[in-house]
Design a protein around this motif. Structure first.
Motif, PDB file in Angstrom:
ATOM      1  N   GLY A 166     -28.888  13.112 -46.191  1.00  0.00           N
ATOM      2  CA  GLY A 166     -30.308  12.829 -46.446  1.00  0.00           C
ATOM      3  C   GLY A 166     -30.914  11.904 -45.404  1.00  0.00           C
ATOM      4  N   ARG A 167     -30.146  10.905 -44.990  1.00  0.00           N
ATOM      5  CA  ARG A 167     -30.623   9.992 -43.940  1.00  0.00           C
ATOM      6  C   ARG A 167     -30.842  10.730 -42.632  1.00  0.00           C
ATOM      7  NH1 ARG A 167     -27.389   4.506 -42.966  1.00  0.00           N
ATOM      8  NH2 ARG A 167     -29.104   3.850 -41.661  1.00  0.00           N
ATOM      9  N   LEU A 168     -29.920  11.612 -42.287  1.00  0.00           N
ATOM     10  CA  LEU A 168     -30.058  12.388 -41.054  1.00  0.00           C
ATOM     11  C   LEU A 168     -31.306  13.264 -41.103  1.00  0.00           C
ATOM     12  CD1 LEU A 168     -26.345  13.425 -40.515  1.00  0.00           C
ATOM     13  CD2 LEU A 168     -27.693  11.927 -39.019  1.00  0.00           C
ATOM     14  N   THR A 169     -31.530  13.895 -42.221  1.00  0.00           N
ATOM     15  CA  THR A 169     -32.699  14.762 -42.372  1.00  0.00           C
ATOM     16  C   THR A 169     -33.991  13.961 -42.229  1.00  0.00           C
ATOM     17  OG1 THR A 169     -31.442  16.247 -43.795  1.00  0.00           O
ATOM     18  CG2 THR A 169     -33.835  16.419 -43.905  1.00  0.00           C
ATOM     19  N   ALA A 170     -34.042  12.792 -42.850  1.00  0.00           N
ATOM     20  CA  ALA A 170     -35.223  11.929 -42.749  1.00  0.00           C
ATOM     21  C   ALA A 170     -35.439  11.452 -41.313  1.00  0.00           C
ATOM     22  CB  ALA A 170     -35.087  10.737 -43.695  1.00  0.00           C
ATOM     23  N   LEU A 171     -34.361  11.115 -40.627  1.00  0.00           N
ATOM     24  CA  LEU A 171     -34.486  10.688 -39.232  1.00  0.00           C
ATOM     25  C   LEU A 171     -34.950  11.834 -38.345  1.00  0.00           C
ATOM     26  CD1 LEU A 171     -31.408   8.335 -38.947  1.00  0.00           C
ATOM     27  CD2 LEU A 171     -33.815   7.693 -38.633  1.00  0.00           C
ATOM     28  N   ALA A 172     -34.475  13.041 -38.606  1.00  0.00           N
ATOM     29  CA  ALA A 172     -34.940  14.199 -37.833  1.00  0.00           C
ATOM     30  C   ALA A 172     -36.439  14.395 -38.023  1.00  0.00           C
ATOM     31  CB  ALA A 172     -34.169  15.452 -38.244  1.00  0.00           C
ATOM     32  N   ASP A 173     -36.914  14.241 -39.255  1.00  0.00           N
ATOM     33  CA  ASP A 173     -38.352  14.348 -39.522  1.00  0.00           C
ATOM     34  C   ASP A 173     -39.128  13.270 -38.767  1.00  0.00           C
ATOM     35  OD1 ASP A 173     -37.877  16.475 -41.222  1.00  0.00           O
ATOM     36  OD2 ASP A 173     -38.046  15.283 -43.061  1.00  0.00           O
ATOM     37  N   ALA A 174     -38.593  12.043 -38.759  1.00  0.00           N
ATOM     38  CA  ALA A 174     -39.254  10.940 -38.061  1.00  0.00           C
ATOM     39  C   ALA A 174     -39.294  11.190 -36.552  1.00  0.00           C
ATOM     40  CB  ALA A 174     -38.544   9.620 -38.370  1.00  0.00           C
ATOM     41  N   LEU A 175     -38.205  11.712 -36.005  1.00  0.00           N
ATOM     42  CA  LEU A 175     -38.181  12.016 -34.569  1.00  0.00           C
ATOM     43  C   LEU A 175     -39.171  13.126 -34.221  1.00  0.00           C
ATOM     44  CD1 LEU A 175     -34.340  11.819 -33.943  1.00  0.00           C
ATOM     45  CD2 LEU A 175     -36.082  10.317 -32.936  1.00  0.00           C
ATOM     46  N   ASP A 176     -39.267  14.147 -35.055  1.00  0.00           N
ATOM     47  CA  ASP A 176     -40.255  15.203 -34.826  1.00  0.00           C
ATOM     48  C   ASP A 176     -41.679  14.651 -34.897  1.00  0.00           C
ATOM     49  OD1 ASP A 176     -38.899  17.550 -34.154  1.00  0.00           O
ATOM     50  OD2 ASP A 176     -38.525  18.063 -36.247  1.00  0.00           O
ATOM     51  N   SER A 177     -41.905  13.763 -35.844  1.00  0.00           N
ATOM     52  CA  SER A 177     -43.219  13.142 -35.977  1.00  0.00           C
ATOM     53  C   SER A 177     -43.563  12.326 -34.732  1.00  0.00           C
ATOM     54  CB  SER A 177     -43.243  12.252 -37.226  1.00  0.00           C
ATOM     55  OG  SER A 177     -44.493  11.649 -37.375  1.00  0.00           O
ATOM     56  N   LEU A 178     -42.595  11.568 -34.236  1.00  0.00           N
ATOM     57  CA  LEU A 178     -42.812  10.813 -32.995  1.00  0.00           C
ATOM     58  C   LEU A 178     -43.097  11.746 -31.829  1.00  0.00           C
ATOM     59  CD1 LEU A 178     -40.065   8.035 -33.025  1.00  0.00           C
ATOM     60  CD2 LEU A 178     -42.535   7.737 -33.250  1.00  0.00           C
ATOM     61  N   ALA A 179     -42.385  12.841 -31.765  1.00  0.00           N
ATOM     62  CA  ALA A 179     -42.572  13.791 -30.666  1.00  0.00           C
ATOM     63  C   ALA A 179     -43.993  14.348 -30.658  1.00  0.00           C
ATOM     64  CB  ALA A 179     -41.554  14.919 -30.767  1.00  0.00           C
ATOM     65  N   ARG A 180     -44.519  14.612 -31.834  1.00  0.00           N
ATOM     66  CA  ARG A 180     -45.876  15.176 -31.917  1.00  0.00           C
ATOM     67  C   ARG A 180     -46.933  14.212 -31.401  1.00  0.00           C
ATOM     68  NH1 ARG A 180     -43.489  17.610 -36.346  1.00  0.00           N
ATOM     69  NH2 ARG A 180     -44.053  15.988 -37.838  1.00  0.00           N
ATOM     70  N   THR A 181     -46.642  12.918 -31.403  1.00  0.00           N
ATOM     71  CA  THR A 181     -47.602  11.928 -30.924  1.00  0.00           C
ATOM     72  C   THR A 181     -47.301  11.449 -29.512  1.00  0.00           C
ATOM     73  OG1 THR A 181     -46.341  10.088 -31.876  1.00  0.00           O
ATOM     74  CG2 THR A 181     -48.030  11.115 -33.281  1.00  0.00           C
ATOM     75  N   SER A 182     -46.292  12.008 -28.877  1.00  0.00           N
ATOM     76  CA  SER A 182     -45.904  11.598 -27.527  1.00  0.00           C
ATOM     77  C   SER A 182     -46.879  12.135 -26.491  1.00  0.00           C
ATOM     78  CB  SER A 182     -44.499  12.101 -27.193  1.00  0.00           C
ATOM     79  OG  SER A 182     -43.552  11.523 -28.045  1.00  0.00           O
ATOM     80  N   ASP A 183     -47.246  11.273 -25.541  1.00  0.00           N
ATOM     81  CA  ASP A 183     -48.106  11.692 -24.436  1.00  0.00           C
ATOM     82  C   ASP A 183     -47.282  12.222 -23.274  1.00  0.00           C
ATOM     83  OD1 ASP A 183     -50.407  10.887 -25.790  1.00  0.00           O
ATOM     84  OD2 ASP A 183     -50.269   8.841 -25.006  1.00  0.00           O
ATOM     85  N   GLN A 190     -40.612  12.823 -22.938  1.00  0.00           N
ATOM     86  CA  GLN A 190     -40.376  12.119 -24.204  1.00  0.00           C
ATOM     87  C   GLN A 190     -40.546  13.073 -25.384  1.00  0.00           C
ATOM     88  OE1 GLN A 190     -43.222   8.987 -25.335  1.00  0.00           O
ATOM     89  NE2 GLN A 190     -41.487   7.573 -25.101  1.00  0.00           N
ATOM     90  N   LEU A 191     -41.566  13.909 -25.324  1.00  0.00           N
ATOM     91  CA  LEU A 191     -41.795  14.908 -26.377  1.00  0.00           C
ATOM     92  C   LEU A 191     -40.584  15.824 -26.506  1.00  0.00           C
ATOM     93  CD1 LEU A 191     -44.931  16.850 -27.180  1.00  0.00           C
ATOM     94  CD2 LEU A 191     -42.931  18.154 -26.535  1.00  0.00           C
ATOM     95  N   ARG A 192     -40.112  16.342 -25.373  1.00  0.00           N
ATOM     96  CA  ARG A 192     -38.967  17.255 -25.371  1.00  0.00           C
ATOM     97  C   ARG A 192     -37.702  16.550 -25.866  1.00  0.00           C
ATOM     98  NH1 ARG A 192     -39.524  19.538 -20.444  1.00  0.00           N
ATOM     99  NH2 ARG A 192     -38.538  17.755 -19.478  1.00  0.00           N
ATOM    100  N   ASP A 193     -37.462  15.333 -25.400  1.00  0.00           N
ATOM    101  CA  ASP A 193     -36.259  14.597 -25.816  1.00  0.00           C
ATOM    102  C   ASP A 193     -36.259  14.336 -27.321  1.00  0.00           C
ATOM    103  OD1 ASP A 193     -35.319  14.585 -23.240  1.00  0.00           O
ATOM    104  OD2 ASP A 193     -35.744  12.455 -22.878  1.00  0.00           O
ATOM    105  N   ARG A 194     -37.392  13.928 -27.854  1.00  0.00           N
ATOM    106  CA  ARG A 194     -37.454  13.624 -29.291  1.00  0.00           C
ATOM    107  C   ARG A 194     -37.277  14.878 -30.136  1.00  0.00           C
ATOM    108  NH1 ARG A 194     -42.367   9.218 -28.846  1.00  0.00           N
ATOM    109  NH2 ARG A 194     -41.018   7.434 -28.280  1.00  0.00           N
ATOM    110  N   HIS A 195     -37.918  15.969 -29.738  1.00  0.00           N
ATOM    111  CA  HIS A 195     -37.738  17.220 -30.485  1.00  0.00           C
ATOM    112  C   HIS A 195     -36.292  17.720 -30.390  1.00  0.00           C
ATOM    113  CE1 HIS A 195     -41.576  18.134 -32.217  1.00  0.00           C
ATOM    114  NE2 HIS A 195     -42.217  18.232 -31.057  1.00  0.00           N
ATOM    115  N   THR A 196     -35.691  17.586 -29.224  1.00  0.00           N
ATOM    116  CA  THR A 196     -34.305  18.030 -29.052  1.00  0.00           C
ATOM    117  C   THR A 196     -33.358  17.166 -29.873  1.00  0.00           C
ATOM    118  OG1 THR A 196     -34.826  18.839 -26.836  1.00  0.00           O
ATOM    119  CG2 THR A 196     -32.494  18.522 -27.358  1.00  0.00           C
TER     120      THR A 196
END
Length: 129
Positions: free
Chosen positions: A78-95, A99-105
């Motif tokens: 569950g923690r991993l899943t939540a962190l993956a969601d947080a990383l995807d969310s960060l990626a969507r706001t990356s300029d 950084q966008l690619r690294d966070r999504h990957t």
């Protein structure tokens, strides 16, 4: 450093620490699977591999994370899943495109680690959060 940058760095460092813990816990689970066939050794090894792969795309924390003794269980999934969601969310706001690619990957590999870890655990431990 602006507050959003500090938050992003905190999420990335937390994810890296949990992923390092996941790799250690998954290897321990793979060792346990040798003696207990309720566990799936290959899925545990895959979880360790995905967790390690995800950390390539994240800044690594200084020193050893404090929760390295954490066992592989459904709470960790569950923690991993939540962190993956947080990383995807960060990626969507990356300029920055890198950084966008690294966070999504990193999020993709974190989700893969969560799935593999869930598959490595016995079904009788209950549903994933």
């Amino acid at each position: 450093m602006n507050p959003n940058s500090a938050t992003a760095e905190g999420v990335e460092l937390a994810a890296a620490a949990v992923l390092r813990n996941t790799a250690v816990a998954a290897h321990a689970l793979a060792d346990l699977a040798v003696r207990d066939d309720r566990y799936d050794q290959l899925a545990a090894l895959a979880a360790a591999s995905y967790a390690t792969e995800a950390t390539i795309y994240l800044p690594l924390p200084d020193g050893v994370p404090g929760d390295l003794g954490r066992a592989a269980d459904h709470d960790l999934v569950g923690r991993l899943t939540a962190l993956a969601d947080a990383l995807d969310s960060l990626a969507r706001t990356s300029d920055d495109v890198q950084q966008l690619r690294d966070r999504h990957t990193a999020a993709l590999h974190t989700r893969d680690a969560a799935t593999a870890l869930r598959n490595a655990l016995p079904v009788d431990q209950g549903p994933v959060g």
